[in-house]
Design a protein around this motif. Structure first.
Motif, PDB file in Angstrom:
ATOM      1  N   THR A 110       0.848  -1.184   0.000  1.00 48.76           N
ATOM      2  CA  THR A 110       0.000   0.000   0.000  1.00 48.76           C
ATOM      3  C   THR A 110       0.885   1.235   0.000  1.00 48.76           C
ATOM      4  OG1 THR A 110      -1.740  -1.130   1.240  1.00 48.76           O
ATOM      5  CG2 THR A 110      -1.797   1.271   1.216  1.00 48.76           C
ATOM      6  N   LEU A 111       0.580   2.185  -0.876  1.00 46.36           N
ATOM      7  CA  LEU A 111       1.359   3.413  -1.001  1.00 46.36           C
ATOM      8  C   LEU A 111       0.643   4.547  -0.276  1.00 46.36           C
ATOM      9  CD1 LEU A 111       2.228   3.151  -4.807  1.00 46.36           C
ATOM     10  CD2 LEU A 111       3.586   2.360  -2.862  1.00 46.36           C
ATOM     11  N   ALA A 112       1.382   5.290   0.546  1.00 51.09           N
ATOM     12  CA  ALA A 112       0.790   6.388   1.307  1.00 51.09           C
ATOM     13  C   ALA A 112       1.772   7.544   1.387  1.00 51.09           C
ATOM     14  CB  ALA A 112       0.416   5.924   2.713  1.00 51.09           C
ATOM     15  N   SER A 113       1.260   8.765   1.330  1.00 55.08           N
ATOM     16  CA  SER A 113       2.105   9.948   1.465  1.00 55.08           C
ATOM     17  C   SER A 113       2.122  10.400   2.910  1.00 55.08           C
ATOM     18  CB  SER A 113       1.585  11.077   0.568  1.00 55.08           C
ATOM     19  OG  SER A 113       0.242  11.378   0.886  1.00 55.08           O
ATOM     20  N   GLY A 114       3.157  11.180   3.256  1.00 54.83           N
ATOM     21  CA  GLY A 114       3.274  11.722   4.602  1.00 54.83           C
ATOM     22  C   GLY A 114       2.947  13.195   4.599  1.00 54.83           C
ATOM     23  N   GLU A 115       3.827  14.008   5.168  1.00 57.01           N
ATOM     24  CA  GLU A 115       3.579  15.440   5.303  1.00 57.01           C
ATOM     25  C   GLU A 115       4.340  16.268   4.273  1.00 57.01           C
ATOM     26  OE1 GLU A 115       4.468  16.532   9.289  1.00 57.01           O
ATOM     27  OE2 GLU A 115       2.782  15.413  10.165  1.00 57.01           O
ATOM     28  N   GLU A 116       4.855  15.638   3.221  1.00 55.11           N
ATOM     29  CA  GLU A 116       5.598  16.367   2.205  1.00 55.11           C
ATOM     30  C   GLU A 116       5.235  15.840   0.824  1.00 55.11           C
ATOM     31  OE1 GLU A 116       9.760  15.700   2.948  1.00 55.11           O
ATOM     32  OE2 GLU A 116       9.585  13.535   2.691  1.00 55.11           O
ATOM     33  N   GLU A 117       5.551  16.630  -0.199  1.00 52.15           N
ATOM     34  CA  GLU A 117       5.167  16.278  -1.562  1.00 52.15           C
ATOM     35  C   GLU A 117       6.088  15.253  -2.206  1.00 52.15           C
ATOM     36  OE1 GLU A 117       5.085  19.834  -3.814  1.00 52.15           O
ATOM     37  OE2 GLU A 117       3.222  20.591  -2.918  1.00 52.15           O
ATOM     38  N   ASP A 118       7.325  15.163  -1.768  1.00 55.98           N
ATOM     39  CA  ASP A 118       8.330  14.430  -2.522  1.00 55.98           C
ATOM     40  C   ASP A 118       8.678  13.065  -1.961  1.00 55.98           C
ATOM     41  OD1 ASP A 118       8.921  16.345  -4.639  1.00 55.98           O
ATOM     42  OD2 ASP A 118       9.662  17.623  -3.036  1.00 55.98           O
ATOM     43  N   SER A 119       7.808  12.479  -1.160  1.00 52.74           N
ATOM     44  CA  SER A 119       8.079  11.129  -0.652  1.00 52.74           C
ATOM     45  C   SER A 119       6.795  10.338  -0.490  1.00 52.74           C
ATOM     46  CB  SER A 119       8.840  11.173   0.678  1.00 52.74           C
ATOM     47  OG  SER A 119       8.013  11.678   1.712  1.00 52.74           O
ATOM     48  N   LEU A 120       6.944   9.031  -0.550  1.00 51.80           N
ATOM     49  CA  LEU A 120       5.876   8.073  -0.283  1.00 51.80           C
ATOM     50  C   LEU A 120       6.434   6.998   0.628  1.00 51.80           C
ATOM     51  CD1 LEU A 120       4.577   7.458  -3.927  1.00 51.80           C
ATOM     52  CD2 LEU A 120       3.355   8.736  -2.156  1.00 51.80           C
ATOM     53  N   VAL A 121       5.557   6.327   1.336  1.00 48.05           N
ATOM     54  CA  VAL A 121       5.937   5.133   2.073  1.00 48.05           C
ATOM     55  C   VAL A 121       5.153   3.965   1.490  1.00 48.05           C
ATOM     56  CG1 VAL A 121       5.967   3.950   4.301  1.00 48.05           C
ATOM     57  CG2 VAL A 121       6.489   6.391   4.176  1.00 48.05           C
ATOM     58  N   ALA A 122       5.873   2.912   1.100  1.00 46.35           N
ATOM     59  CA  ALA A 122       5.245   1.681   0.630  1.00 46.35           C
ATOM     60  C   ALA A 122       5.253   0.690   1.791  1.00 46.35           C
ATOM     61  CB  ALA A 122       5.999   1.118  -0.564  1.00 46.35           C
ATOM     62  N   ARG A 123       4.074   0.257   2.222  1.00 40.86           N
ATOM     63  CA  ARG A 123       3.957  -0.664   3.355  1.00 40.86           C
ATOM     64  C   ARG A 123       3.413  -1.999   2.873  1.00 40.86           C
ATOM     65  NH1 ARG A 123       2.409   4.264   5.739  1.00 40.86           N
ATOM     66  NH2 ARG A 123       3.776   4.868   7.461  1.00 40.86           N
ATOM     67  N   ARG A 124       4.106  -3.061   3.281  1.00 40.24           N
ATOM     68  CA  ARG A 124       3.663  -4.405   2.933  1.00 40.24           C
ATOM     69  C   ARG A 124       2.652  -4.900   3.959  1.00 40.24           C
ATOM     70  NH1 ARG A 124       4.329  -9.772   1.899  1.00 40.24           N
ATOM     71  NH2 ARG A 124       4.915 -10.274  -0.240  1.00 40.24           N
ATOM     72  N   SER A 125       1.783  -5.792   3.536  1.00 37.99           N
ATOM     73  CA  SER A 125       0.758  -6.318   4.438  1.00 37.99           C
ATOM     74  C   SER A 125       1.361  -7.055   5.625  1.00 37.99           C
ATOM     75  CB  SER A 125      -0.175  -7.251   3.668  1.00 37.99           C
ATOM     76  OG  SER A 125       0.552  -8.327   3.081  1.00 37.99           O
ATOM     77  N   THR A 126       2.619  -7.494   5.485  1.00 35.79           N
ATOM     78  CA  THR A 126       3.308  -8.199   6.570  1.00 35.79           C
ATOM     79  C   THR A 126       3.983  -7.250   7.557  1.00 35.79           C
ATOM     80  OG1 THR A 126       5.129  -8.473   5.008  1.00 35.79           O
ATOM     81  CG2 THR A 126       3.669 -10.359   5.321  1.00 35.79           C
ATOM     82  N   GLY A 127       3.901  -5.924   7.301  1.00 35.77           N
ATOM     83  CA  GLY A 127       4.407  -4.946   8.249  1.00 35.77           C
ATOM     84  C   GLY A 127       5.665  -4.206   7.838  1.00 35.77           C
ATOM     85  N   GLU A 128       6.426  -4.716   6.866  1.00 42.94           N
ATOM     86  CA  GLU A 128       7.644  -4.035   6.440  1.00 42.94           C
ATOM     87  C   GLU A 128       7.299  -2.813   5.589  1.00 42.94           C
ATOM     88  OE1 GLU A 128       6.895  -7.173   5.678  1.00 42.94           O
ATOM     89  OE2 GLU A 128       8.541  -8.559   6.112  1.00 42.94           O
ATOM     90  N   SER A 129       8.264  -1.895   5.474  1.00 43.09           N
ATOM     91  CA  SER A 129       8.020  -0.687   4.691  1.00 43.09           C
ATOM     92  C   SER A 129       9.272  -0.257   3.944  1.00 43.09           C
ATOM     93  CB  SER A 129       7.532   0.458   5.589  1.00 43.09           C
ATOM     94  OG  SER A 129       8.535   0.820   6.517  1.00 43.09           O
ATOM     95  N   LEU A 130       9.063   0.523   2.885  1.00 42.60           N
ATOM     96  CA  LEU A 130      10.121   1.150   2.104  1.00 42.60           C
ATOM     97  C   LEU A 130       9.788   2.626   1.957  1.00 42.60           C
ATOM     98  CD1 LEU A 130      10.371  -1.403  -0.849  1.00 42.60           C
ATOM     99  CD2 LEU A 130      12.035  -1.164   1.003  1.00 42.60           C
ATOM    100  N   ILE A 131      10.813   3.478   1.963  1.00 39.96           N
ATOM    101  CA  ILE A 131      10.641   4.896   1.689  1.00 39.96           C
ATOM    102  C   ILE A 131      10.981   5.150   0.230  1.00 39.96           C
ATOM    103  CG2 ILE A 131      11.484   7.223   2.198  1.00 39.96           C
ATOM    104  CD1 ILE A 131      12.066   6.199   5.053  1.00 39.96           C
ATOM    105  N   ILE A 132      10.117   5.882  -0.457  1.00 40.57           N
ATOM    106  CA  ILE A 132      10.333   6.215  -1.868  1.00 40.57           C
ATOM    107  C   ILE A 132      10.387   7.725  -1.988  1.00 40.57           C
ATOM    108  CG2 ILE A 132       9.473   5.959  -4.219  1.00 40.57           C
ATOM    109  CD1 ILE A 132       7.810   3.559  -3.105  1.00 40.57           C
ATOM    110  N   VAL A 133      11.470   8.238  -2.569  1.00 37.78           N
ATOM    111  CA  VAL A 133      11.685   9.681  -2.680  1.00 37.78           C
ATOM    112  C   VAL A 133      11.745  10.059  -4.156  1.00 37.78           C
ATOM    113  CG1 VAL A 133      13.271  11.582  -2.171  1.00 37.78           C
ATOM    114  CG2 VAL A 133      12.849   9.812  -0.452  1.00 37.78           C
ATOM    115  N   ALA A 134      11.088  11.146  -4.511  1.00 39.01           N
ATOM    116  CA  ALA A 134      11.008  11.600  -5.898  1.00 39.01           C
ATOM    117  C   ALA A 134      12.380  12.015  -6.423  1.00 39.01           C
ATOM    118  CB  ALA A 134      10.028  12.764  -6.008  1.00 39.01           C
ATOM    119  N   GLY A 135      12.490  12.020  -7.737  1.00 40.35           N
ATOM    120  CA  GLY A 135      13.707  12.477  -8.398  1.00 40.35           C
ATOM    121  C   GLY A 135      13.581  12.300  -9.898  1.00 40.35           C
TER     122      GLY A 135
END
Length: 267
Positions: free
Chosen positions: A73-98
């Protein structure tokens, strides 16, 4: 790693990530997560993985990303240039624009950390100026055959000029046996920092490579504003951060270069 020392937290950063249309996205995220996990275990670290995108002209995955991708699941935080990808098993990845631009001199320039609107075809100096003005990190990434001859001389002259924020990029497509290219090595000796990344090629077998080549930032990234935190902390670095990953074996290097040539011929 047994008794290896562990930081309280750190970020493993892949600083050159493409999401090509041929990539199955769930496999892409699963591969990145596994690569980061393996590296953290090998280095004895507690880490979160961070992918710095380098989207090419006409590609806007980051702007369009939303919802779910398989188990992610992809979700944004408090800024325009990043997303957090969260797996159903609990792990996550940070994705930053560029973004990645191809300049007039047929070199590549990266604008990391911002979804900057900078066109291809600008002269190198103008492209770097615009990246700096956007607030992104300006990176000259190494590329096979692109840092030789006249283009190599231009890179060397650019690195020799004082002033102006600039980083270099190593990537996992480099032949490991050949060692670090001269200009990367000499720039490092002069204190120019390198921000390495995988630079996946547009082939399905590269879909699982993200996260396997990069650098280490000690300390956890701000979970709500990771892009701003990463930009600030990279700019505060005074020495080369720890890097990880290996270049290509000779068979895979030759295969990939042949595939790129065939792709260019058929385009």
């Amino acid at each position: 790693m047994g008794d290896a020392p562990r930081f309280k937290a750190c970020a493993l950063v892949d600083a050159h990530v493409h999401i090509h249309p041929c990539f199955p996205m769930e496999s892409f995220f699963d591969g990145a997560l596994e690569n980061f996990r393996r590296t953290a275990d090998d280095l004895g670290l507690t880490a979160t993985g961070c992918l710095l995108l380098a989207e090419m002209a006409g590609r806007h995955w980051f702007r369009e990303a939303q919802g779910t991708v398989g188990a992610w699941t992809l979700a944004s935080g408090e800024e325009e240039d990043s997303l957090v990808a969260r797996r159903s098993t609990g792990e996550s990845l940070i994705i930053v624009a560029g973004r990645q631009m191809v300049v007039h001199e047929r070199l590549e320039v990266l604008a990391l950390g911002r979804d900057a609107d900078i066109p291809d075809g600008l002269p190198l100096d103008e492209a770097l100026r615009r990246v700096r003005e956007s607030g992104a990190l300006p990176v000259l990434p190494w590329g096979f055959g692109k840092w030789s001859g006249r283009r190599g001389a231009l890179v060397e002259a650019t690195l020799a000029r004082p002033g102006g924020e600039l980083y270099l990029g190593d990537n996992s497509n480099r032949l490991q046996l050949a060692g670090v290219p001269r200009l990367l090595r000499e720039a490092g000796e002069r204190g120019i920092l390198m921000l390495p990344g995988t630079d996946p090629l547009p082939f399905p077998n590269h879909a699982g490579r993200a996260g396997s080549f990069g650098f280490v930032l000690e300390g956890a990234l701000d979970p709500l504003r990771p892009a701003e935190d990463l930009l600030r902390r990279v700019r505060a670095l005074r020495e080369q951060p720890r890097t990880y990953g290996r270049g290509e074996t000779l068979p895979r290097f030759l295969r990939d270069q042949a595939s790129l040539q065939l792709r260019q011929v058929s385009a």
